[in-house]
Design an enzyme around this catalytic site. Structure first.
Site, mmCIF file in Angstrom:
data_model
loop_
_atom_site.group_PDB
_atom_site.id
_atom_site.type_symbol
_atom_site.label_atom_id
_atom_site.label_comp_id
_atom_site.label_asym_id
_atom_site.label_seq_id
_atom_site.Cartn_x
_atom_site.Cartn_y
_atom_site.Cartn_z
ATOM 1 C CG HIS B 252 108.038 -76.993 -2.892
ATOM 2 N ND1 HIS B 252 107.058 -77.515 -3.695
ATOM 3 C CD2 HIS B 252 109.130 -76.856 -3.671
ATOM 4 C CE1 HIS B 252 107.558 -77.681 -4.906
ATOM 5 N NE2 HIS B 252 108.808 -77.295 -4.921
ATOM 6 N NE ARG B 272 102.584 -76.705 -9.592
ATOM 7 C CZ ARG B 272 103.239 -75.631 -9.207
ATOM 8 N NH1 ARG B 272 102.831 -74.442 -9.595
ATOM 9 N NH2 ARG B 272 104.292 -75.724 -8.425
#
Ligand SMILES: Cc1cc2nc3c(=O)[nH]c(=O)nc-3n(C[C@H](O)[C@H](O)[C@H](O)COP(=O)(O)OP(=O)(O)OC[C@H]3O[C@@H](n4cnc5c(N)ncnc54)[C@H](O)[C@@H]3O)c2cc1C
Ligand code: SF4
Ligand code: SF4
Ligand code: FES
Lengths: 364, 643
Positions: B252, B272
């Site tokens: 990840h 994000r």
């Protein structure tokens, strides 16, 4: 912002004093360690650092390090906690951190205890009884109906509730008859399961799990890391419904007449509050409904059992001169654990302050 | 020698190593088939890694969108794995997961519901329709607890019938298997120790199911627990089985690297999406330097434009923080290696300076609370330190898709769950693991049971093998000249994290193999202090050799595969190469060296490959394969026309 943060990470940690119980079933004691602690660490991180440095064989359980598996239960400064969820920043900068194994279960080594008691109780609790007429895939349940049980299924089996429950903490003799809060909520979960076929979960809890020993001190709810309302949402409804069934007026009368050798429940309370209670007007009632204005609770209270009544609030024992709790057995001034009733309560309590349902009473 | 006579012995028909979702499901099946079954687990019953899964279990039940069906699920799975999946496993998985999930309800599971009372399903990356059955964010816990309780209910049945809970299925918690024992090429049993007492225990059984999970502990930053030392992978290799796809690990890009209390915990990508930006230690928003040419048109070139996108996506290009996972990970990796990372080896993910605190708490409630509670990090006030985190291993034991029986030259060995390979190809879709555990757990358990049935004579455990196992296990305790297992583990994690991590280069991989060879010598001489009772140092010393062996497989396969695909990214070969799609890299053990071989992938059945568009296949297949596909389509059309 970047600079401010990087100093945090780079700062080599300060040394802190830890006292950790080391030993096995034959005995042991608290050992002192000076160990590096960095910003943002939890107690489990520090224990891991100790394993990698001064104490490679220090035994402790853990798995997820995220509060999800319930493996890392221990007593930190006397409080039952998950060590992976106990931040170092919650202690004073110069405070000694004392770590001991769970007290209610036999020690295996260091911080690891033998929790097989819980697995035995789990095995005795009757399993989910699936509806016979529904094929897999045909189960239909509404979200509101599953939510009550889902709360209990959040349980991560850390056994902290079992550890604090005074019925078995320091009372080995109660263990055979008492399953403990973890398994009361298992019974409650199945009881509230919309499709469970078994209909005597509460009676079973009363009869076989020792629900009657519980006097709702709520210590279990207080320590539950999943914030499950063990008492309010699990134990009390179970007790209430047992009470409801048991005290169905006719049944109740019947049992009064036919169970002569036994003390009827009411006799416990009559000597003191009986007269006032029988006045019948709510204003004049001095039962122990604990300020509850719930008429049903009031009615129950007249029969001596009222799960809404406030038992004496658990009070923490006196603090020491630093204002801290001297909570481990080794530093505590008394021989046993602090009383869950509070150490300022004298015994015997007035009988009307007790909620008591004898575990045997439903066997007849 | 007297040691072997004093070892506790048990006789079972099927021994299941691992008490996660796969192991428990396998054990239930073996017991239902009437076999005497043992479940063995390194930690307590109900604590296996499966409890950590949050998102859900993927199954095409079609409860939320009725257009969902197994074909769509199959297609998504193959795409996710970049067509390297074993197609038969992906097919079985897509077909059988709904039944496996429904079955859990009959064991007492309570999933979240839809309005009409069915199991609710949620969206997840890579799945075309809402497909993940879930319970809040604790689906893994629900799964493992349900299976655990089903086992209890079987034990209660046995108690009624046979007078003992343990009559036909028994759980050996906190017991670690260190060796599989063979009789010729047949499994004869498993040898291990009780963590609690340090005493040895021998299970004699003709069939063993491996369900030991993954390998993440070989990495510095990982979401995996101490159990994930690749034991099952190593046991299988030593027993003569083979591993495939070991170069594929799921990383990840943004796991927390600091503070230590949350190291390895994943930061959702929606941080994000909601405006979080990545900065290096100079405070520079570096993602603008890493936009690959193919993406130039879609991604903003200036901070101003990027920031406008959040409010006006139609007239502006996307911020480069929203590049695909691999690109983000590659960028972070490069910044850190160029010395512009944080001291903990990550970069800053900053949302605090971008949105008002109120807004952050509203949009990211669980992130906010998790970090506040676990680490006292206030994401509304300070940036997070993030870096690539090892999460899942796609590679594992090479198995027969239908039965879970291990390939190679061993019989009676089965594998299911994360320890088996093939199902997920080069990358796993979120949610496909939990359903994988159930589907293949059941299959492995059932086939292990029928294998045991089919034997005419029970294989025998040889005394010599047990003695050797005892000796190996005790060795670290008897040496006091070697290094500490903790130091060795750190060194191994450093090698794997730095050189065989998320982004790989030939030079570094060669270097890694050299360092692993050195480590092998040191691990052979490891010494553990203390006694045999619950001694984590000793346990780690024994796990190290498994971690090392599995790491070697990963490094070797990563060096060999000269392309980038799914969970394997080579900086020196950044593109996917259709000719590599036809190849599985297979590891086996020759003496004590890892041997790597290429093996062609099985050919996808006609009716399955026809589920895809030609345009899509063109991205994955070689020209030769495409020609075959075209021929197939023409034939089918001709046949239809002739009807
Ligand atoms: C943080 C996180 C989140 C995830 N979220 C999801 C998700 O949302 N959806 C999804 O599908 N997947 C998810 N996954 C992946 C998924 O949880 C795992 O892949 C899966 O649980 C693996 O299950 P398993 O049965 O193969 O092994 P595990 O559950 O890991 O069990 C392994 C068992 O083997 C035992 N064992 C190992 N070695 C030995 C030995 N030598 N001797 C004896 N016993 C041994 C262990 O004690 C353990 O009981 C997530 C993973 C992580 C880490
Ligand atoms: S309320 Fe008190 S007595 Fe009852 S189970 Fe909880 S801790 Fe035990
Ligand atoms: S009910 Fe709460 S305290 Fe008790 S075992 Fe479960 S999670 Fe732990
Ligand atoms: S390690 Fe899992 S709860 Fe602490």
């Amino acid at each position: 912002m970047a600079e401010q943060k990087s100093t945090g990470a780079g700062k080599s940690g300060t040394k802190r004093q830890f006292r950790i119980w080391r030993g096995d079933e034959s005995g042991g004691d608290l050992q002192d360690y000076m160990v590096e602690v960095n910003e943002g660490e939890v107690v489990l991180d520090v224990i891991h650092r100790l394993q990698a440095t001064d104490a490679p064989d220090l035994a402790c359980r853990w798995n997820c390090k995220a509060g999800k598996c319930g493996s890392c239960s221990m007593e930190i400064n006397g409080k039952p906690r998950l060590s992976c969820m106990t931040r170092m920043s919650t202690f004073e900068p110069d405070e000694t951190v004392t770590v001991t194994p769970l007290r209610t279960f036999p020690v295996i080594r260091d911080l690891v205890t033998d929790v097989s008691f819980n697995y035995e109780k789990a095995r005795e609790t009757p399993a989910f009884a699936p509806p016979a007429d529904l094929a897999p895939g045909d189960y239909r349940m509404q979200q509101v109906d599953v939510e009550r049980s889902q709360e209990f299924r959040k349980c991560i089996e850390c056994f902290l509730c079992q550890n604090v429950c005074h019925v078995i903490r320091d009372h080995e003799e109660n263990k055979p008859a008492f399953s403990g809060p973890r398994f009361f909520i298992r019974a409650a979960e199945l009881d509230m399961h919309p499709l469970d076929e078994k209909s005597d979960r509460k009676e079973y809890a009363q009869r076989e799990q020792g629900l009657g020993y519980c006097n709702i001190t709520k210590c279990c709810t207080e320590v539950c890391p999943e914030h499950i309302k063990i008492t309010d949402n699990g134990i009390i409804p179970m007790k209430e419904r047992v009470v409801d069934r048991r005290y169905d007026p006719l049944v109740w009368l019947g049992s009064k007449i036919f169970r002569r050798g036994e003390t009827p429940q009411t006799s416990v309370t009559t000597p003191r509050s009986g007269s006032a209670a029988h006045s019948g007007s709510p204003a004049g009632v001095h039962s122990h409904a604990g300020g509850s204005h719930d008429p049903r609770a009031e009615a129950q209270a007249q029969r001596g059992v009222n799960w809404h009544r406030e038992v004496p609030k658990p009070t923490a024992p006196a603090v020491d001169d630093r204002g801290k709790l001297p909570l481990t057995e080794l530093t505590f001034d008394r021989a046993a654990a602090p009383s869950p009733f509070g150490d300022d309560v004298t015994f015997p309590l007035p009988p009307e302050h007790l909620n008591f349902a004898h575990p045997e009473q439903d066997k007849h | 020698m007297t040691t072997t006579t004093r070892i506790e012995r048990h006789h079972y028909d099927v021994v299941v190593i691992g008490a996660g979702g796969a192991g428990l499901r396998a054990a239930i099946e073996a017991r239902l088939a009437g076999k005497k079954t043992a479940i063995i687990s390194k930690s307590l019953f109900g604590k296996a890694h499966t409890v950590m899964a949050e998102g859900g279990a993927a199954a095409a039940m079609g409860n939320v969108n009725s257009r969902d069906n197994w074909q769509v699920h199959f297609r998504d799975t193959m795409r996710g794995g970049k067509f390297l999946n074993n197609f038969r496993m992906a097919e079985l998985h897509a077909k059988e997961s709904p039944q496996r999930i429904w079955e859990l309800e009959t064991y007492g599971a309570l999933f979240d519901r839809t309005k009409d009372g069915k199991i609710s399903q949620r969206n997840f990356g890579g799945h075309e329709y809402p497909r993940l059955a879930h319970v809040g964010d604790r689906t893994g816990l629900e799964l493992i607890r349900t299976l655990q309780q089903k086992i209890v209910s079987l034990q209660q049945e046995d108690k009624r019938e046979h007078g003992s809970y343990d009559a036909r299925i028994r759980v050996f918690a906190e017991t670690t298997i260190t060796e599989l024992l063979l009789d010729g090429d047949r499994v004869a049993g498993a040898f291990g120790y009780y963590r609690e007492s340090g005493e040895f225990v021998l299970f004699e059984a003709p069939a063993v199911v491996l369900a030991t999970g993954g390998v993440g502990r070989s990495y510095k930053v990982t979401s995996n627990s101490w159990e994930y030392t690749g034991d099952g992978h190593a046991l299988a290799l030593r027993a003569g089985a083979t591993l495939i796809n070991m170069e594929f690990l799921q990383f990840h890009p943004t796991g927390m690297v600091w503070p230590p209390s949350v190291k390895g915990i994943l930061v959702t990508e929606s941080v994000r999406g909601d405006g979080g930006v990545l900065k290096n230690s100079d405070g520079k928003r570096f993602m603008f330097d890493y936009v690959p040419d193919v993406f130039r048109k879609q991604y903003a070139e200036t901070e101003e434009e990027a920031d406008r996108w959040y409010t006006d996506p139609d007239n502006n290009r996307r911020p480069p923080e929203l590049l695909p996972r691999d690109e983000v990970a590659r960028a972070i990796n490069s910044e850190v290696k160029a010395g512009r990372g944080t001291p903990a080896g990550g970069v800053f993910l900053d949302i605090a300076s971008r949105l008002p605190a109120e807004e952050i708490r509203r949009r990211l409630p669980s992130m906010y609370h998790q970090f506040k509670e676990l680490a006292d990090v206030d994401i509304t006030k300070e940036p997070m330190e993030v870096g690539p985190t090892c999460h899942y291993v796609m590679g594992g034991v090479e198995v027969d898709p239908d039965s879970g029986a291990a390939f190679g030259h061993v019989r009676g060995l089965f594998a299911a769950g994360e320890v088996s390979g093939g199902m997920h190809g080069s990358n796993r879709l979120g949610g496909n693991s939990l359903s994988d555990l159930l589907v293949f757990g059941k299959r492995a358990g059932g086939h292990a049971a029928s294998y045991a049935d089919g034997l005419t004579a029970r294989p025998k455990v040889s005394v010599g093998a047990v003695e050797a196992a005892v000796e190996t296990a005790l060795a670290p305790l008897q040496r006091d000249t070697g290094e500490s297992p903790y130091t060795l583990q750190q060194d191994l994690q450093a090698v794997m994290g730095d050189l065989v991590g998320i982004i790989r280069r030939e030079g570094e991989l060669v270097d890694a193999l050299g360092k692993l060879a050195e480590l092998r010598e040191r691990v052979a001489k490891v010494s553990a202090s203390g006694g045999r009772r619950y001694n984590p140092g000793w346990h780690l010393a024994l796990d190290l050799r498994n971690m090392l062996l599995v790491s070697e497989c990963t490094a070797k396969a990563a060096l060999e595969r000269r392309e980038s695909r799914g969970g394997h990214t080579r900086e020196d070969f950044p593109a996917m190469d259709p000719s590599w799609r036809r190849v599985n890299l297979v590891c086996s053990l020759d003496g004590d060296t890892v041997r790597l071989e290429r093996k062609p992938l099985p050919k996808i059945r006609a009716e399955l490959i026809r589920l895809f568009d030609r345009a899509e296949l063109a991205k994955y297949l070689t020209d030769e394969e495409l020609a075959e596909f075209d021929a197939l389509v023409t034939d089918a059309e001709a046949e239809e026309a002739s009807k």
